[in-house]
Design a protein around this motif. Structure first.
Motif, PDB file in Angstrom:
ATOM      1  N   PRO A  57       0.858  -1.334   0.275  1.00 53.36           N
ATOM      2  CA  PRO A  57       0.041   0.009  -0.054  1.00 53.36           C
ATOM      3  C   PRO A  57       0.723   1.403   0.129  1.00 53.36           C
ATOM      4  O   PRO A  57       2.284   0.905   0.732  1.00 53.36           O
ATOM      5  N   GLY A  58       0.199   2.060  -0.242  1.00 62.80           N
ATOM      6  CA  GLY A  58       1.147   3.830  -0.699  1.00 62.80           C
ATOM      7  C   GLY A  58       1.894   4.101   1.215  1.00 62.80           C
ATOM      8  O   GLY A  58       0.926   3.482   1.680  1.00 62.80           O
ATOM      9  N   LEU A  59       3.136   4.400   1.717  1.00 62.23           N
ATOM     10  CA  LEU A  59       3.431   5.035   3.070  1.00 62.23           C
ATOM     11  C   LEU A  59       2.080   6.171   3.418  1.00 62.23           C
ATOM     12  O   LEU A  59       1.360   7.020   2.401  1.00 62.23           O
ATOM     13  N   ARG A  60       1.954   6.135   4.743  1.00 64.11           N
ATOM     14  CA  ARG A  60       1.546   7.818   5.243  1.00 64.11           C
ATOM     15  C   ARG A  60       2.624   8.574   6.089  1.00 64.11           C
ATOM     16  O   ARG A  60       3.227   7.591   6.865  1.00 64.11           O
ATOM     17  N   GLN A  61       2.833   9.733   5.363  1.00 65.43           N
ATOM     18  CA  GLN A  61       3.998  10.630   5.959  1.00 65.43           C
ATOM     19  C   GLN A  61       3.406  11.303   7.342  1.00 65.43           C
ATOM     20  O   GLN A  61       2.700  12.366   7.177  1.00 65.43           O
ATOM     21  N   TRP A  62       3.451  11.197   8.537  1.00 62.06           N
ATOM     22  CA  TRP A  62       3.176  11.341   9.448  1.00 62.06           C
ATOM     23  C   TRP A  62       3.387  13.311   9.796  1.00 62.06           C
ATOM     24  O   TRP A  62       2.568  13.423  10.774  1.00 62.06           O
ATOM     25  N   HIS A  63       4.240  13.525   9.044  1.00 61.49           N
ATOM     26  CA  HIS A  63       4.768  14.845   9.903  1.00 61.49           C
ATOM     27  C   HIS A  63       5.000  15.697   8.260  1.00 61.49           C
ATOM     28  O   HIS A  63       5.581  16.460   7.911  1.00 61.49           O
ATOM     29  N   GLY A  64       4.123  15.244   7.612  1.00 60.84           N
ATOM     30  CA  GLY A  64       4.095  16.242   6.453  1.00 60.84           C
ATOM     31  C   GLY A  64       3.802  18.038   6.636  1.00 60.84           C
ATOM     32  O   GLY A  64       4.478  18.647   6.111  1.00 60.84           O
ATOM     33  N   LEU A  65       3.108  18.363   7.249  1.00 59.26           N
ATOM     34  CA  LEU A  65       3.499  19.610   7.739  1.00 59.26           C
ATOM     35  C   LEU A  65       5.064  20.090   7.913  1.00 59.26           C
ATOM     36  O   LEU A  65       4.819  21.116   7.894  1.00 59.26           O
ATOM     37  N   TRP A  66       5.765  19.302   8.760  1.00 58.17           N
ATOM     38  CA  TRP A  66       6.694  20.161   9.207  1.00 58.17           C
ATOM     39  C   TRP A  66       7.779  19.709   8.120  1.00 58.17           C
ATOM     40  O   TRP A  66       8.412  21.134   8.112  1.00 58.17           O
ATOM     41  N   LEU A  67       7.563  19.219   7.440  1.00 54.10           N
ATOM     42  CA  LEU A  67       8.603  18.545   6.283  1.00 54.10           C
ATOM     43  C   LEU A  67       8.723  19.765   4.819  1.00 54.10           C
ATOM     44  O   LEU A  67       9.069  20.139   4.503  1.00 54.10           O
ATOM     45  N   LEU A  68       6.885  21.020   5.440  1.00 53.06           N
ATOM     46  CA  LEU A  68       6.534  21.293   3.968  1.00 53.06           C
ATOM     47  C   LEU A  68       7.052  22.980   4.736  1.00 53.06           C
ATOM     48  O   LEU A  68       6.905  23.568   3.937  1.00 53.06           O
ATOM     49  N   THR A  69       7.028  23.051   5.976  1.00 49.97           N
ATOM     50  CA  THR A  69       6.942  24.412   6.337  1.00 49.97           C
ATOM     51  C   THR A  69       7.907  24.645   7.440  1.00 49.97           C
ATOM     52  O   THR A  69       8.342  25.745   7.025  1.00 49.97           O
ATOM     53  N   ARG A  70       8.680  24.152   7.323  1.00 50.02           N
ATOM     54  CA  ARG A  70      10.032  23.652   8.749  1.00 50.02           C
ATOM     55  C   ARG A  70      11.253  23.284   7.762  1.00 50.02           C
ATOM     56  O   ARG A  70      12.126  23.277   8.688  1.00 50.02           O
ATOM     57  N   ALA A  71      11.077  23.570   6.594  1.00 56.75           N
ATOM     58  CA  ALA A  71      12.441  22.781   5.595  1.00 56.75           C
ATOM     59  C   ALA A  71      12.435  22.815   4.662  1.00 56.75           C
ATOM     60  O   ALA A  71      10.974  23.548   4.315  1.00 56.75           O
ATOM     61  N   TYR A  72      13.844  23.200   4.125  1.00 54.24           N
ATOM     62  CA  TYR A  72      14.098  24.341   2.645  1.00 54.24           C
ATOM     63  C   TYR A  72      14.254  22.692   2.084  1.00 54.24           C
ATOM     64  O   TYR A  72      15.159  22.236   1.658  1.00 54.24           O
ATOM     65  N   HIS A  73      13.251  21.996   1.121  1.00 50.11           N
ATOM     66  CA  HIS A  73      13.644  21.166   0.177  1.00 50.11           C
ATOM     67  C   HIS A  73      14.777  22.533  -1.565  1.00 50.11           C
ATOM     68  O   HIS A  73      14.117  23.003  -2.979  1.00 50.11           O
ATOM     69  N   ARG A 101      10.795  31.151  -3.617  1.00 45.25           N
ATOM     70  CA  ARG A 101      11.839  29.968  -3.098  1.00 45.25           C
ATOM     71  C   ARG A 101      10.779  29.032  -3.064  1.00 45.25           C
ATOM     72  O   ARG A 101      10.920  27.994  -2.594  1.00 45.25           O
ATOM     73  N   ARG A 102       9.824  29.926  -1.758  1.00 43.87           N
ATOM     74  CA  ARG A 102       8.632  28.542  -0.325  1.00 43.87           C
ATOM     75  C   ARG A 102       8.158  27.956  -1.105  1.00 43.87           C
ATOM     76  O   ARG A 102       8.151  26.799  -1.027  1.00 43.87           O
ATOM     77  N   ALA A 103       7.506  28.318  -2.094  1.00 42.69           N
ATOM     78  CA  ALA A 103       6.975  27.830  -2.730  1.00 42.69           C
ATOM     79  C   ALA A 103       6.941  26.623  -3.076  1.00 42.69           C
ATOM     80  O   ALA A 103       6.537  25.346  -3.699  1.00 42.69           O
ATOM     81  N   GLY A 104       8.310  26.956  -3.977  1.00 39.28           N
ATOM     82  CA  GLY A 104       8.894  25.963  -5.004  1.00 39.28           C
ATOM     83  C   GLY A 104       9.360  24.610  -4.317  1.00 39.28           C
ATOM     84  O   GLY A 104       9.267  23.861  -4.680  1.00 39.28           O
ATOM     85  N   SER A 105       9.802  25.009  -2.776  1.00 40.95           N
ATOM     86  CA  SER A 105      10.216  23.874  -1.975  1.00 40.95           C
ATOM     87  C   SER A 105       8.801  22.983  -1.312  1.00 40.95           C
ATOM     88  O   SER A 105       9.632  21.763  -1.479  1.00 40.95           O
TER      89      SER A 105
END
Length: 215
Positions: A57-73, A101-105
């Motif tokens: 099955p597809g996986l579930r990311q428990w910390h999506g909000l943190w990874l999208l708002t407190r990290a830069y990709h 830049r943030r939207a791109g991240s």
């Protein structure tokens, strides 16, 4: 169009593993799960996609909000300067973070999640730039109430690093009638997958659509 996803081992979660197994997908729904020969016989006109290793099955990311708002990709064009891993803490604070830049991240973070077999994000996404990107990605948003305990470190793009077994990392088991969210990994069995991590993902299917293919 019906599509059959086949692999040497299918791990439905909640049911016994299937050697030389397959999952038939009709639109955005799982139509059948079982041995390849049986699934193929039941759907003779289906397109067949074969994957190495295990299909889960597809996986579930428990910390999506943190990874999208407190990290830069970083953008690939920034890899020479910033590296290819998410930036956090002081390195994040040192960046000139424009809205563009943030939207791109955020978009790249979601793409990286798909590359790790993620099909569901736990949490609430209210900030417009994040909420819009999540909605456009098609990733399923689920409750974070049953998230694992506090991590010894920062969250990881790999959902398998946050749980002790596959069952704790998946979104929804592969059952007939469920949404067709699945992932294929180049690992021979569950133990090898947990040891190697979701970086071994070679394909992610989101609502029946192939949204990531690594080979």
């Amino acid at each position: 169009m019906l599509t059959i996803h086949a692999a040497p081992l299918v791990l439905p979660v909640g049911a016994a593993p299937v050697v030389d197994g397959a999952v038939a997908v009709d639109g955005d729904t799982v139509a059948s799960v079982g041995p390849y020969e049986q699934v193929a016989a039941a759907h003779p006109a289906a397109r067949v996609r074969r994957w190495p290793g295990v299909l889960t099955p597809g996986l579930r990311q428990w910390h999506g909000l943190w990874l999208l708002t407190r990290a830069y990709h970083p953008d690939p064009r920034e890899y020479d300067e910033l590296g290819d891993r998410p930036l956090t803490g002081e390195r994040l604070a040192a960046l000139d973070m424009t809205e563009t830049r943030r939207a791109g991240s955020v978009r790249r973070g979601l793409q990286q999640m798909l590359r790790h077999g993620t099909t569901a994000l736990a949490g609430s996404f209210h900030e417009p730039v994040v909420a819009t990107a999540v909605a456009r990605s098609g990733l399923r948003v689920v409750s974070a109430l049953r998230a694992p305990g506090v991590l010894a470190g920062e969250p990881d793009l790999d959902p398998l690093r946050e749980t002790f077994d596959l069952a704790g990392a998946v979104g929804t088991p592969l059952t007939v009638g469920a949404r067709a969210d699945l992932a294929a990994f180049d690992a021979p069995d569950e133990a090898a997958l947990l040891a190697a991590g979701a970086g071994t993902c070679v394909a992610t299917v989101l609502g029946g659509r192939l949204v990531y293919r690594g080979r």
